[in-house]
Design a protein around this motif. Structure first.
Motif, PDB file in Angstrom:
ATOM      1  N   UNK A 118       0.825  -1.211   0.000  1.00 28.04           N
ATOM      2  CA  UNK A 118       0.000   0.000   0.000  1.00 28.04           C
ATOM      3  C   UNK A 118       0.858   1.261   0.000  1.00 28.04           C
ATOM      4  N   UNK A 119       1.912   1.257   0.818  1.00 28.17           N
ATOM      5  CA  UNK A 119       2.801   2.424   0.859  1.00 28.17           C
ATOM      6  C   UNK A 119       3.529   2.594  -0.464  1.00 28.17           C
ATOM      7  N   UNK A 120       3.944   1.497  -1.062  1.00 26.66           N
ATOM      8  CA  UNK A 120       4.656   1.552  -2.338  1.00 26.66           C
ATOM      9  C   UNK A 120       3.774   2.122  -3.448  1.00 26.66           C
ATOM     10  N   UNK A 121       2.496   1.779  -3.450  1.00 24.14           N
ATOM     11  CA  UNK A 121       1.562   2.300  -4.454  1.00 24.14           C
ATOM     12  C   UNK A 121       1.429   3.813  -4.318  1.00 24.14           C
ATOM     13  N   UNK A 122       1.207   4.282  -3.088  1.00 27.31           N
ATOM     14  CA  UNK A 122       1.024   5.717  -2.852  1.00 27.31           C
ATOM     15  C   UNK A 122       2.292   6.490  -3.190  1.00 27.31           C
ATOM     16  N   UNK A 123       3.449   5.962  -2.783  1.00 26.95           N
ATOM     17  CA  UNK A 123       4.737   6.620  -3.056  1.00 26.95           C
ATOM     18  C   UNK A 123       4.990   6.696  -4.555  1.00 26.95           C
ATOM     19  N   UNK A 124       4.693   5.618  -5.283  1.00 21.78           N
ATOM     20  CA  UNK A 124       4.907   5.602  -6.731  1.00 21.78           C
ATOM     21  C   UNK A 124       4.045   6.641  -7.435  1.00 21.78           C
TER      22      UNK A 124
ATOM     23  N   UNK B 258      -3.275  12.416  -1.638  1.00 23.29           N
ATOM     24  CA  UNK B 258      -3.732  12.523  -0.250  1.00 23.29           C
ATOM     25  C   UNK B 258      -5.121  11.920  -0.024  1.00 23.29           C
ATOM     26  N   UNK B 259      -5.955  11.907  -1.078  1.00 19.77           N
ATOM     27  CA  UNK B 259      -7.286  11.331  -0.958  1.00 19.77           C
ATOM     28  C   UNK B 259      -7.227   9.805  -0.934  1.00 19.77           C
ATOM     29  N   UNK B 260      -6.382   9.229  -1.778  1.00 22.34           N
ATOM     30  CA  UNK B 260      -6.277   7.771  -1.889  1.00 22.34           C
ATOM     31  C   UNK B 260      -5.486   7.180  -0.718  1.00 22.34           C
ATOM     32  N   UNK B 261      -4.539   7.937  -0.179  1.00 23.58           N
ATOM     33  CA  UNK B 261      -3.655   7.435   0.872  1.00 23.58           C
ATOM     34  C   UNK B 261      -4.411   6.832   2.062  1.00 23.58           C
ATOM     35  N   UNK B 262      -5.316   7.580   2.730  1.00 26.58           N
ATOM     36  CA  UNK B 262      -6.025   6.963   3.854  1.00 26.58           C
ATOM     37  C   UNK B 262      -6.943   5.833   3.428  1.00 26.58           C
ATOM     38  N   UNK B 263      -7.479   5.920   2.187  1.00 29.92           N
ATOM     39  CA  UNK B 263      -8.362   4.876   1.687  1.00 29.92           C
ATOM     40  C   UNK B 263      -7.608   3.557   1.535  1.00 29.92           C
ATOM     41  N   UNK B 264      -6.401   3.618   0.966  1.00 28.05           N
ATOM     42  CA  UNK B 264      -5.596   2.405   0.779  1.00 28.05           C
ATOM     43  C   UNK B 264      -5.254   1.780   2.130  1.00 28.05           C
ATOM     44  N   UNK B 265      -4.841   2.606   3.087  1.00 24.44           N
ATOM     45  CA  UNK B 265      -4.476   2.070   4.396  1.00 24.44           C
ATOM     46  C   UNK B 265      -5.701   1.561   5.155  1.00 24.44           C
ATOM     47  N   UNK B 266      -6.838   2.229   4.987  1.00 26.48           N
ATOM     48  CA  UNK B 266      -8.052   1.799   5.681  1.00 26.48           C
ATOM     49  C   UNK B 266      -8.551   0.470   5.134  1.00 26.48           C
ATOM     50  N   UNK B 267      -8.423   0.258   3.824  1.00 32.33           N
ATOM     51  CA  UNK B 267      -8.905  -0.984   3.219  1.00 32.33           C
ATOM     52  C   UNK B 267      -8.101  -2.201   3.653  1.00 32.33           C
ATOM     53  N   UNK B 268      -6.910  -1.989   4.212  1.00 34.11           N
ATOM     54  CA  UNK B 268      -6.120  -3.105   4.718  1.00 34.11           C
ATOM     55  C   UNK B 268      -6.616  -3.561   6.095  1.00 34.11           C
ATOM     56  N   UNK B 269      -7.410  -2.733   6.750  1.00 32.47           N
ATOM     57  CA  UNK B 269      -7.934  -3.044   8.075  1.00 32.47           C
ATOM     58  C   UNK B 269      -9.109  -4.012   7.934  1.00 32.47           C
ATOM     59  N   UNK B 270      -9.075  -5.125   8.662  1.00 30.41           N
ATOM     60  CA  UNK B 270     -10.114  -6.149   8.537  1.00 30.41           C
ATOM     61  C   UNK B 270     -11.485  -5.613   8.953  1.00 30.41           C
ATOM     62  N   UNK B 271     -11.533  -4.786  10.001  1.00 28.63           N
ATOM     63  CA  UNK B 271     -12.814  -4.238  10.456  1.00 28.63           C
ATOM     64  C   UNK B 271     -13.443  -3.345   9.392  1.00 28.63           C
ATOM     65  N   UNK B 272     -12.609  -2.550   8.706  1.00 26.70           N
ATOM     66  CA  UNK B 272     -13.121  -1.697   7.627  1.00 26.70           C
ATOM     67  C   UNK B 272     -13.619  -2.555   6.472  1.00 26.70           C
ATOM     68  N   UNK B 273     -12.897  -3.627   6.139  1.00 24.29           N
ATOM     69  CA  UNK B 273     -13.324  -4.524   5.071  1.00 24.29           C
ATOM     70  C   UNK B 273     -14.670  -5.161   5.393  1.00 24.29           C
ATOM     71  N   UNK B 274     -14.830  -5.618   6.648  1.00 26.22           N
ATOM     72  CA  UNK B 274     -16.099  -6.234   7.052  1.00 26.22           C
ATOM     73  C   UNK B 274     -17.239  -5.220   7.015  1.00 26.22           C
ATOM     74  N   UNK B 275     -16.977  -3.968   7.454  1.00 24.48           N
ATOM     75  CA  UNK B 275     -18.002  -2.927   7.426  1.00 24.48           C
ATOM     76  C   UNK B 275     -18.412  -2.600   5.987  1.00 24.48           C
ATOM     77  N   UNK B 276     -17.435  -2.554   5.066  1.00 19.55           N
ATOM     78  CA  UNK B 276     -17.755  -2.291   3.653  1.00 19.55           C
ATOM     79  C   UNK B 276     -18.571  -3.423   3.049  1.00 19.55           C
TER      80      UNK B 276
END
Length: 201
Positions: A126-132, A166-184
């Motif tokens: 996720x960090x590599x995608x945002x940095x790239x 900056x918009x995608x950054x928190x989204x990418x990191x949030x989607x790695x969280x299992x609780x966020x995935x289950x809520x989505x």
């Protein structure tokens, strides 16, 4: 962030000692100072320009290069300043990040278990995608010569590094969280159930 990932994967036993609260504070303060320096240099340089022609900026915001184009001054000095600033404040951190990820990838490839490799790679992906996205667009916008052909493309690039990243950054990191995935998943199931129920009525 790349240093954090580097320590976590390449030197996990030294992680707690090297990534203390004090180290994190030093890294954050160093980033803030670098950002303040580059913005101060740009602001002071732009304040020295003289403007004698049209005052409409052909850009989304008051960026450095479109303002230099509007000025009556010789653009060579300002283009050189933009290139040098980008070289110091963008290319150097990008190369450091690239070096740390080279070490990380070589360490991941030496991990024997497939599960371990996947876990280590998912930590960094996720960090590599945002940095790239961020550095790729930023370096392309400021390090290549500004021609009329590239001016419209630079608008898209500036949109990417100022708004999209900056918009995608928190989204990418949030989607790695299992609780966020289950809520989505629950939200999508509820939405689908509601749409099916509406159709049946």
């Amino acid at each position: 962030m790349s240093y954090d990932r580097y320590l976590a994967i390449c030197n996990p036993l030294h992680y707690a000692a090297r990534m203390s609260g004090r180290s994190c504070l030093h890294l954050a303060v160093g980033s803030w100072i670098g950002g303040f320096l580059v913005s101060s240099i740009a602001t002071v340089s732009i304040s020295q320009l003289t403007f004698c022609g049209p005052n409409g900026i052909d850009h989304f915001f008051c960026d450095f290069i479109p303002l230099v184009k509007l000025s009556c001054n010789d653009p060579l000095l300002m283009d050189t300043l933009a290139f040098t600033s980008c070289l110091i404040f963008s290319l150097v951190p990008f190369l450091l990040t690239l070096g740390s990820y080279s070490c990380i990838i070589s360490t991941i490839l030496r991990i024997r278990s497939t599960v371990g490799r996947q876990k280590a790679f998912s930590t960094c992906s996720s960090h590599l995608i945002v940095v790239s996205i961020y550095y790729g667009t930023l370096l392309t916008a400021y390090m290549f010569p500004t021609t009329d052909l590239l001016s419209h493309f630079n608008k898209v690039l500036s949109f990417s590094y100022t708004i999209l990243t900056p918009l995608v950054n928190p989204l990418i990191y949030a989607l790695r969280n299992r609780e966020v995935q289950e809520a989505l998943c629950k939200a999508f199931r509820d939405l689908r159930f509601t749409s099916v129920k509406m159709k049946s009525l």
